[in-house]
Design a protein around this motif. Structure first.
Motif, mmCIF file in Angstrom:
data_model
loop_
_atom_site.group_PDB
_atom_site.id
_atom_site.type_symbol
_atom_site.label_atom_id
_atom_site.label_comp_id
_atom_site.label_asym_id
_atom_site.label_seq_id
_atom_site.Cartn_x
_atom_site.Cartn_y
_atom_site.Cartn_z
ATOM 1 N N LYS A 116 2.864 56.876 49.267
ATOM 2 C CA LYS A 116 2.534 57.451 50.463
ATOM 3 C C LYS A 116 3.581 56.700 51.691
ATOM 4 N N LEU A 117 3.570 55.407 51.594
ATOM 5 C CA LEU A 117 4.345 54.584 52.519
ATOM 6 C C LEU A 117 5.820 54.941 52.463
ATOM 7 N N SER A 118 6.353 55.016 51.126
ATOM 8 C CA SER A 118 7.606 55.277 50.978
ATOM 9 C C SER A 118 8.157 56.751 51.426
ATOM 10 N N GLN A 119 7.153 57.862 51.190
ATOM 11 C CA GLN A 119 7.547 58.932 51.767
ATOM 12 C C GLN A 119 7.408 59.071 53.117
ATOM 13 N N ALA A 120 6.632 58.291 53.822
ATOM 14 C CA ALA A 120 6.496 58.222 55.426
ATOM 15 C C ALA A 120 7.996 57.558 55.797
ATOM 16 N N VAL A 121 8.357 56.522 55.301
ATOM 17 C CA VAL A 121 9.550 56.119 55.656
ATOM 18 C C VAL A 121 10.766 56.977 55.466
ATOM 19 N N LEU A 122 10.839 57.465 54.517
ATOM 20 C CA LEU A 122 11.803 58.720 54.133
ATOM 21 C C LEU A 122 11.642 59.671 55.188
ATOM 22 N N ASP A 123 10.623 60.190 55.466
ATOM 23 C CA ASP A 123 10.351 61.309 56.384
ATOM 24 C C ASP A 123 10.885 60.686 57.928
ATOM 25 N N ARG A 124 10.757 59.669 58.123
ATOM 26 C CA ARG A 124 11.138 59.151 59.445
ATOM 27 C C ARG A 124 12.561 58.990 59.401
ATOM 28 N N LEU A 125 13.154 58.334 58.514
ATOM 29 C CA LEU A 125 14.619 58.577 58.421
ATOM 30 C C LEU A 125 15.336 59.954 58.509
ATOM 31 N N LEU A 126 14.613 60.756 57.918
ATOM 32 C CA LEU A 126 15.283 62.280 57.806
ATOM 33 C C LEU A 126 15.034 62.758 59.145
ATOM 34 N N LYS A 127 13.773 62.450 59.947
ATOM 35 C CA LYS A 127 13.643 63.019 61.187
ATOM 36 C C LYS A 127 14.625 62.314 62.284
ATOM 37 N N ARG A 128 14.748 61.082 62.047
ATOM 38 C CA ARG A 128 16.027 60.718 63.134
ATOM 39 C C ARG A 128 17.323 60.865 62.662
ATOM 40 N N SER A 129 17.605 61.606 61.677
ATOM 41 C CA SER A 129 18.826 61.878 61.076
ATOM 42 C C SER A 129 19.681 60.782 60.831
ATOM 43 N N LEU A 130 18.995 59.919 60.038
ATOM 44 C CA LEU A 130 19.471 58.649 59.492
ATOM 45 C C LEU A 130 20.136 58.839 58.112
ATOM 46 N N LEU A 131 19.468 60.171 57.547
ATOM 47 C CA LEU A 131 20.164 60.546 56.031
ATOM 48 C C LEU A 131 20.693 61.965 56.460
ATOM 49 N N SER A 132 21.437 62.263 55.662
ATOM 50 C CA SER A 132 22.139 63.665 55.989
ATOM 51 C C SER A 132 21.524 64.825 55.384
ATOM 52 N N SER A 133 20.518 64.676 54.644
ATOM 53 C CA SER A 133 19.981 65.898 53.862
ATOM 54 C C SER A 133 18.638 65.495 53.197
ATOM 55 N N SER A 134 17.723 66.249 53.019
ATOM 56 C CA SER A 134 16.581 66.011 52.237
ATOM 57 C C SER A 134 16.782 65.792 50.570
ATOM 58 N N ALA A 135 17.948 66.534 50.264
ATOM 59 C CA ALA A 135 18.413 66.466 48.839
ATOM 60 C C ALA A 135 18.749 64.804 48.534
ATOM 61 N N ARG A 136 19.571 64.750 49.189
ATOM 62 C CA ARG A 136 19.871 62.960 49.469
ATOM 63 C C ARG A 136 18.719 62.121 49.561
ATOM 64 N N GLY A 137 17.848 62.495 50.440
ATOM 65 C CA GLY A 137 16.541 61.809 50.828
ATOM 66 C C GLY A 137 15.767 61.554 49.470
ATOM 67 N N GLU A 138 15.600 62.494 48.727
ATOM 68 C CA GLU A 138 14.946 62.283 47.393
ATOM 69 C C GLU A 138 15.366 61.253 46.621
ATOM 70 N N ALA A 139 16.785 61.366 46.605
ATOM 71 C CA ALA A 139 17.461 60.407 45.742
ATOM 72 C C ALA A 139 17.231 58.894 46.259
ATOM 73 N N VAL A 140 16.900 58.682 47.565
ATOM 74 C CA VAL A 140 16.813 57.508 48.210
ATOM 75 C C VAL A 140 15.355 56.983 48.011
ATOM 76 N N LEU A 141 14.409 57.653 47.517
ATOM 77 C CA LEU A 141 12.980 57.646 47.644
ATOM 78 C C LEU A 141 12.543 56.324 46.783
ATOM 79 N N PRO A 142 13.220 56.400 45.370
ATOM 80 C CA PRO A 142 13.103 55.329 44.529
ATOM 81 C C PRO A 142 13.366 54.114 45.029
ATOM 82 N N HIS A 143 14.382 54.218 45.710
ATOM 83 C CA HIS A 143 15.028 52.990 46.246
ATOM 84 C C HIS A 143 14.208 52.447 47.232
ATOM 85 N N ILE A 144 13.667 53.299 48.077
ATOM 86 C CA ILE A 144 12.593 52.855 49.289
ATOM 87 C C ILE A 144 11.463 52.106 48.485
ATOM 88 N N LYS A 145 10.939 52.896 47.426
ATOM 89 C CA LYS A 145 9.731 52.033 46.865
ATOM 90 C C LYS A 145 10.116 50.832 46.151
#
Length: 93
Positions: free
Chosen positions: A10-39
């Motif tokens: 849940k925390l990892s997903q929240a971090v990812l969502d915030r990164l996407l919301k702030r446009s710090l990641l280019s797309s949600s597809a790329r964001g999903e690839a980042v999720l394991p790294h955040i965890k």
């Protein structure tokens, strides 16, 4: 700090969502690839505190006699030693 796998997820997903919301990641597809790294980063940071706690327990073991005799409060000593190590090592918990 102990977190369950569900809480880490849940925390990892929240971090990812915030990164996407702030446009710090280019797309949600790329964001999903980042999720394991955040965890992994979150779990590694949690392990820092776990290792520190284990080191404090080891230090306190040297004072087991005083603790058992009631001359030293285990919890107070644990917090004092942990705080000192955090300050000495510039650890952010």
């Amino acid at each position: 700090m102990k977190l369950s796998p569900a809480q880490v997820e849940k925390l990892s997903q929240a971090v990812l969502d915030r990164l996407l919301k702030r446009s710090l990641l280019s797309s949600s597809a790329r964001g999903e690839a980042v999720l394991p790294h955040i965890k992994t980063i979150i779990l590694n940071e949690l392990q820092v505190e776990d290792k520190l706690d284990e080191e404090v327990r080891t230090i306190l073991e040297a004072h087991r006699k005083e603790i058992d005799e009631g001359r030293v409060d285990y919890n107070k000593m644990f917090q004092m030693i942990k705080k000192k190590l955090v300050q000495e090592r510039n650890i952010i918990l």
